[in-house]
Design a protein around this motif. Sequence first.
Motif, PDB file in Angstrom:
ATOM      1  N   GLY A 144       0.769  -1.235   0.000  1.00  7.73           N
ATOM      2  CA  GLY A 144       0.000   0.000   0.000  1.00  7.73           C
ATOM      3  C   GLY A 144       0.802   1.288   0.000  1.00  7.73           C
ATOM      4  N   ILE A 145       2.089   1.204  -0.241  1.00 14.25           N
ATOM      5  CA  ILE A 145       2.939   2.397  -0.270  1.00 14.25           C
ATOM      6  C   ILE A 145       3.114   2.811  -1.732  1.00 14.25           C
ATOM      7  CG2 ILE A 145       5.243   3.308   0.245  1.00 14.25           C
ATOM      8  CD1 ILE A 145       5.124   1.148   2.618  1.00 14.25           C
ATOM      9  N   GLU A 146       2.803   4.069  -2.027  1.00 17.70           N
ATOM     10  CA  GLU A 146       2.925   4.576  -3.390  1.00 17.70           C
ATOM     11  C   GLU A 146       4.395   4.805  -3.720  1.00 17.70           C
ATOM     12  OE1 GLU A 146       0.327   7.862  -4.414  1.00 17.70           O
ATOM     13  OE2 GLU A 146      -1.125   7.180  -2.910  1.00 17.70           O
ATOM     14  N   VAL A 147       4.811   4.295  -4.869  1.00 22.18           N
ATOM     15  CA  VAL A 147       6.219   4.353  -5.271  1.00 22.18           C
ATOM     16  C   VAL A 147       6.368   5.248  -6.492  1.00 22.18           C
ATOM     17  CG1 VAL A 147       8.183   2.993  -6.093  1.00 22.18           C
ATOM     18  CG2 VAL A 147       6.657   2.038  -4.350  1.00 22.18           C
ATOM     19  N   TYR A 148       7.367   6.132  -6.425  1.00 17.00           N
ATOM     20  CA  TYR A 148       7.678   7.047  -7.525  1.00 17.00           C
ATOM     21  C   TYR A 148       9.166   6.942  -7.849  1.00 17.00           C
ATOM     22  CZ  TYR A 148       3.170   9.175  -6.575  1.00 17.00           C
ATOM     23  OH  TYR A 148       1.820   9.397  -6.394  1.00 17.00           O
ATOM     24  N   ALA A 149       9.501   7.002  -9.134  1.00 16.12           N
ATOM     25  CA  ALA A 149      10.896   7.081  -9.568  1.00 16.12           C
ATOM     26  C   ALA A 149      11.377   8.514  -9.400  1.00 16.12           C
ATOM     27  CB  ALA A 149      11.013   6.660 -11.034  1.00 16.12           C
ATOM     28  N   GLN A 150      12.672   8.698  -9.300  1.00 19.68           N
ATOM     29  CA  GLN A 150      13.207  10.036  -9.073  1.00 19.68           C
ATOM     30  C   GLN A 150      12.806  11.012 -10.170  1.00 19.68           C
ATOM     31  OE1 GLN A 150      15.077   7.420 -10.029  1.00 19.68           O
ATOM     32  NE2 GLN A 150      16.937   8.029 -11.125  1.00 19.68           N
ATOM     33  N   HIS A 151      12.643  10.543 -11.402  1.00 18.06           N
ATOM     34  CA  HIS A 151      12.248  11.455 -12.485  1.00 18.06           C
ATOM     35  C   HIS A 151      10.743  11.760 -12.467  1.00 18.06           C
ATOM     36  CE1 HIS A 151      12.635   7.337 -14.102  1.00 18.06           C
ATOM     37  NE2 HIS A 151      11.490   7.600 -14.677  1.00 18.06           N
ATOM     38  N   HIS A 152      10.029  11.228 -11.483  1.00 20.28           N
ATOM     39  CA  HIS A 152       8.603  11.550 -11.293  1.00 20.28           C
ATOM     40  C   HIS A 152       8.379  12.326  -9.992  1.00 20.28           C
ATOM     41  CE1 HIS A 152       7.756   7.913 -14.038  1.00 20.28           C
ATOM     42  NE2 HIS A 152       7.715   9.027 -14.738  1.00 20.28           N
ATOM     43  N   ILE A 153       9.404  13.041  -9.555  1.00 20.54           N
ATOM     44  CA  ILE A 153       9.325  13.765  -8.286  1.00 20.54           C
ATOM     45  C   ILE A 153       8.216  14.817  -8.295  1.00 20.54           C
ATOM     46  CG2 ILE A 153      11.103  15.475  -8.872  1.00 20.54           C
ATOM     47  CD1 ILE A 153      12.001  15.216  -5.870  1.00 20.54           C
ATOM     48  N   ARG A 154       7.981  15.432  -9.445  1.00 18.86           N
ATOM     49  CA  ARG A 154       6.913  16.445  -9.516  1.00 18.86           C
ATOM     50  C   ARG A 154       5.538  15.801  -9.299  1.00 18.86           C
ATOM     51  NH1 ARG A 154       9.485  20.879 -10.712  1.00 18.86           N
ATOM     52  NH2 ARG A 154      10.966  21.144 -12.388  1.00 18.86           N
ATOM     53  N   ALA A 155       5.343  14.607  -9.807  1.00 18.80           N
ATOM     54  CA  ALA A 155       4.072  13.899  -9.591  1.00 18.80           C
ATOM     55  C   ALA A 155       3.898  13.562  -8.110  1.00 18.80           C
ATOM     56  CB  ALA A 155       4.013  12.641 -10.446  1.00 18.80           C
ATOM     57  N   LEU A 156       4.982  13.172  -7.466  1.00 17.11           N
ATOM     58  CA  LEU A 156       4.909  12.892  -6.030  1.00 17.11           C
ATOM     59  C   LEU A 156       4.606  14.174  -5.253  1.00 17.11           C
ATOM     60  CD1 LEU A 156       5.146  11.261  -3.454  1.00 17.11           C
ATOM     61  CD2 LEU A 156       7.644  11.342  -3.700  1.00 17.11           C
ATOM     62  N   ALA A 157       5.247  15.268  -5.628  1.00 18.58           N
ATOM     63  CA  ALA A 157       4.978  16.551  -4.961  1.00 18.58           C
ATOM     64  C   ALA A 157       3.509  16.947  -5.115  1.00 18.58           C
ATOM     65  CB  ALA A 157       5.897  17.635  -5.521  1.00 18.58           C
ATOM     66  N   ALA A 158       2.965  16.746  -6.313  1.00 18.43           N
ATOM     67  CA  ALA A 158       1.555  17.070  -6.545  1.00 18.43           C
ATOM     68  C   ALA A 158       0.663  16.165  -5.704  1.00 18.43           C
ATOM     69  CB  ALA A 158       1.212  16.924  -8.031  1.00 18.43           C
ATOM     70  N   ARG A 159       1.032  14.902  -5.602  1.00 14.57           N
ATOM     71  CA  ARG A 159       0.253  13.945  -4.793  1.00 14.57           C
ATOM     72  C   ARG A 159       0.254  14.356  -3.321  1.00 14.57           C
ATOM     73  NH1 ARG A 159      -3.023  11.274  -2.612  1.00 14.57           N
ATOM     74  NH2 ARG A 159      -3.062   9.007  -2.470  1.00 14.57           N
ATOM     75  N   LEU A 160       1.392  14.827  -2.841  1.00 17.13           N
ATOM     76  CA  LEU A 160       1.485  15.259  -1.445  1.00 17.13           C
ATOM     77  C   LEU A 160       0.624  16.486  -1.177  1.00 17.13           C
ATOM     78  CD1 LEU A 160       5.282  14.800  -0.779  1.00 17.13           C
ATOM     79  CD2 LEU A 160       3.429  13.492   0.249  1.00 17.13           C
ATOM     80  N   ARG A 161       0.472  17.352  -2.177  1.00 18.44           N
ATOM     81  CA  ARG A 161      -0.340  18.556  -2.020  1.00 18.44           C
ATOM     82  C   ARG A 161      -1.834  18.261  -2.067  1.00 18.44           C
ATOM     83  NH1 ARG A 161       3.733  20.645  -5.428  1.00 18.44           N
ATOM     84  NH2 ARG A 161       2.408  20.403  -7.246  1.00 18.44           N
ATOM     85  N   SER A 162      -2.199  17.122  -2.654  1.00 15.93           N
ATOM     86  CA  SER A 162      -3.649  16.820  -2.802  1.00 15.93           C
ATOM     87  C   SER A 162      -4.236  16.188  -1.552  1.00 15.93           C
ATOM     88  CB  SER A 162      -3.870  15.896  -3.999  1.00 15.93           C
ATOM     89  OG  SER A 162      -3.288  14.625  -3.780  1.00 15.93           O
TER      90      SER A 162
END
Length: 162
Positions: A144-162
Amino acid sequence: MPEKILISACLLGVPVRYNGSGLPFESSILADWKEAGILVPLCPEVAAGFHTPRPPVEIEKNRSGTDVLEGHGRIFEDNGRDVTRLLCLGASIAVQTAIKAGCRFALLTDGSPSCGSTFIYSGNHDGQTCSGLGVVAADLRKNGIEVYAQHHIRALAARLRS
């Protein structure tokens, strides 16, 4: 309280990669997270007992970390040594670390047989890549832990803001 993020230690410049180097990832987003103290660094391979430097490893051809976790694949060093058990131990340690620290997200090094989340190496030790998951990425997702590659850091940042 801000979300904690499990992060591949090599992305912070820690020299834990197979060749004894780090893979420092420069990003203002990452710098902000580091300053906020929300990063939980881990190298699952070193945590499982691998030395640095060490021989490169790849997941058996036509397999991914999901297959390995289900017992349908193996992981080999370029010298032929089977290191499946150790990489699976690293995956278990990563899951335990993430859960204990309260991480719902992970930022991992793509391409790694442990941490790859969009691609891994082919399994032939020939420098070719293929789509697939490393064992850590697969086990984190399974838990259940969402995994992001380093080149998807912006997507992770957006996910954290939502």
